[in-house]
Design a protein around this motif. Sequence first.
Motif, PDB file in Angstrom:
ATOM      1  N   TYR A  57       0.881  -1.272  -0.114  1.00 34.22           N
ATOM      2  CA  TYR A  57      -0.215  -0.106  -0.042  1.00 34.22           C
ATOM      3  C   TYR A  57       0.948   1.297   0.048  1.00 34.22           C
ATOM      4  CZ  TYR A  57      -4.166  -2.785   0.893  1.00 34.22           C
ATOM      5  OH  TYR A  57      -5.118  -3.717   0.808  1.00 34.22           O
ATOM      6  N   ARG A  58       0.724   2.181  -0.715  1.00 29.96           N
ATOM      7  CA  ARG A  58       0.998   3.467  -0.932  1.00 29.96           C
ATOM      8  C   ARG A  58       0.334   4.193   0.524  1.00 29.96           C
ATOM      9  NH1 ARG A  58      -0.717   6.200  -5.477  1.00 29.96           N
ATOM     10  NH2 ARG A  58      -2.511   7.072  -4.290  1.00 29.96           N
ATOM     11  N   MET A  59       1.169   4.952   1.266  1.00 29.64           N
ATOM     12  CA  MET A  59       0.579   5.706   2.393  1.00 29.64           C
ATOM     13  C   MET A  59       0.571   7.011   2.217  1.00 29.64           C
ATOM     14  SD  MET A  59      -0.052   2.937   4.321  1.00 29.64           S
ATOM     15  CE  MET A  59      -0.508   3.780   5.745  1.00 29.64           C
ATOM     16  N   THR A  60      -0.497   7.700   2.548  1.00 28.01           N
ATOM     17  CA  THR A  60      -0.645   9.127   2.452  1.00 28.01           C
ATOM     18  C   THR A  60      -0.996   9.814   3.632  1.00 28.01           C
ATOM     19  OG1 THR A  60      -1.031   8.827   0.042  1.00 28.01           O
ATOM     20  CG2 THR A  60      -1.551  10.884   0.951  1.00 28.01           C
ATOM     21  N   TRP A  61      -0.547  10.872   3.882  1.00 35.54           N
ATOM     22  CA  TRP A  61      -0.971  11.794   5.298  1.00 35.54           C
ATOM     23  C   TRP A  61      -1.867  12.910   4.477  1.00 35.54           C
ATOM     24  CZ3 TRP A  61      -1.118  10.787  10.234  1.00 35.54           C
ATOM     25  CH2 TRP A  61      -0.165   9.654  10.637  1.00 35.54           C
ATOM     26  N   TYR A  62      -2.923  13.286   4.962  1.00 34.33           N
ATOM     27  CA  TYR A  62      -4.031  14.233   4.648  1.00 34.33           C
ATOM     28  C   TYR A  62      -4.185  15.104   5.999  1.00 34.33           C
ATOM     29  CZ  TYR A  62      -5.294  11.973   0.296  1.00 34.33           C
ATOM     30  OH  TYR A  62      -5.300  11.115  -1.027  1.00 34.33           O
ATOM     31  N   ARG A  63      -4.622  16.184   5.925  1.00 29.92           N
ATOM     32  CA  ARG A  63      -4.885  17.341   6.882  1.00 29.92           C
ATOM     33  C   ARG A  63      -6.103  17.846   6.564  1.00 29.92           C
ATOM     34  NH1 ARG A  63       0.172  21.512   7.329  1.00 29.92           N
ATOM     35  NH2 ARG A  63      -0.693  22.987   5.615  1.00 29.92           N
ATOM     36  N   GLN A  64      -6.857  18.138   7.410  1.00 33.43           N
ATOM     37  CA  GLN A  64      -8.021  18.890   7.061  1.00 33.43           C
ATOM     38  C   GLN A  64      -8.356  20.040   8.425  1.00 33.43           C
ATOM     39  OE1 GLN A  64     -11.766  17.068   6.000  1.00 33.43           O
ATOM     40  NE2 GLN A  64     -12.347  18.816   4.785  1.00 33.43           N
ATOM     41  N   ALA A  65      -8.374  21.138   8.129  1.00 36.84           N
ATOM     42  CA  ALA A  65      -8.739  22.185   8.988  1.00 36.84           C
ATOM     43  C   ALA A  65     -10.176  22.618   9.161  1.00 36.84           C
ATOM     44  CB  ALA A  65      -7.741  23.523   8.829  1.00 36.84           C
ATOM     45  N   PRO A  66     -10.677  23.064  10.227  1.00 35.63           N
ATOM     46  CA  PRO A  66     -12.332  23.509  10.083  1.00 35.63           C
ATOM     47  C   PRO A  66     -12.463  24.401   8.807  1.00 35.63           C
ATOM     48  CG  PRO A  66     -11.472  23.261  12.422  1.00 35.63           C
ATOM     49  CD  PRO A  66     -10.305  23.249  11.472  1.00 35.63           C
ATOM     50  N   GLY A  67     -13.574  24.268   7.891  1.00 39.49           N
ATOM     51  CA  GLY A  67     -13.766  25.074   7.030  1.00 39.49           C
ATOM     52  C   GLY A  67     -12.886  25.246   5.813  1.00 39.49           C
ATOM     53  N   LYS A  68     -11.811  24.153   5.745  1.00 38.19           N
ATOM     54  CA  LYS A  68     -11.062  24.272   4.645  1.00 38.19           C
ATOM     55  C   LYS A  68     -11.156  22.904   4.188  1.00 38.19           C
ATOM     56  CE  LYS A  68      -7.682  27.477   6.392  1.00 38.19           C
ATOM     57  NZ  LYS A  68      -6.206  27.773   6.353  1.00 38.19           N
TER      58      LYS A  68
END
Length: 120
Positions: free
Chosen positions: A32-43
């Motif tokens: 598996y390719r591993m990825t980090w994502y992020r999400q801030a409120p409203g974005k």
Amino acid sequence: QGQLVESGGGLVQPGGSLRLSCTGSRFFFSNYRMTWYRQAPGKERLLVAYISGTGTSTDYAEVVKGRFSISRDNAEKTVYLQMNSLKPEDTAMYYCNAVLERGLGVSAYWGQGTQVTVSS
């Protein structure tokens, strides 16, 4: 069913560092390719960094290049995100994602997320 569990988030001052970990279980991690994502409120969700199954290929979002580093230990079924020189704008929920790169298996997994807050 496979699972991803993130850890390592927390509160850190600007300029500080954190190391996130994401451990997989019950699937063939190195496929598996591993990825980090992020999400801030409203974005919108942002792809932060990814690493290929063998670890030989990586890429980063422009906003984190030179500050963040992704790595993996397939024997430990763990991917890491070393975050240095953190800025308040790095504050977000960080998610780990696994996508099947080769072989047979479930196409993708998501972790539950770990919160990173950069504030003085």
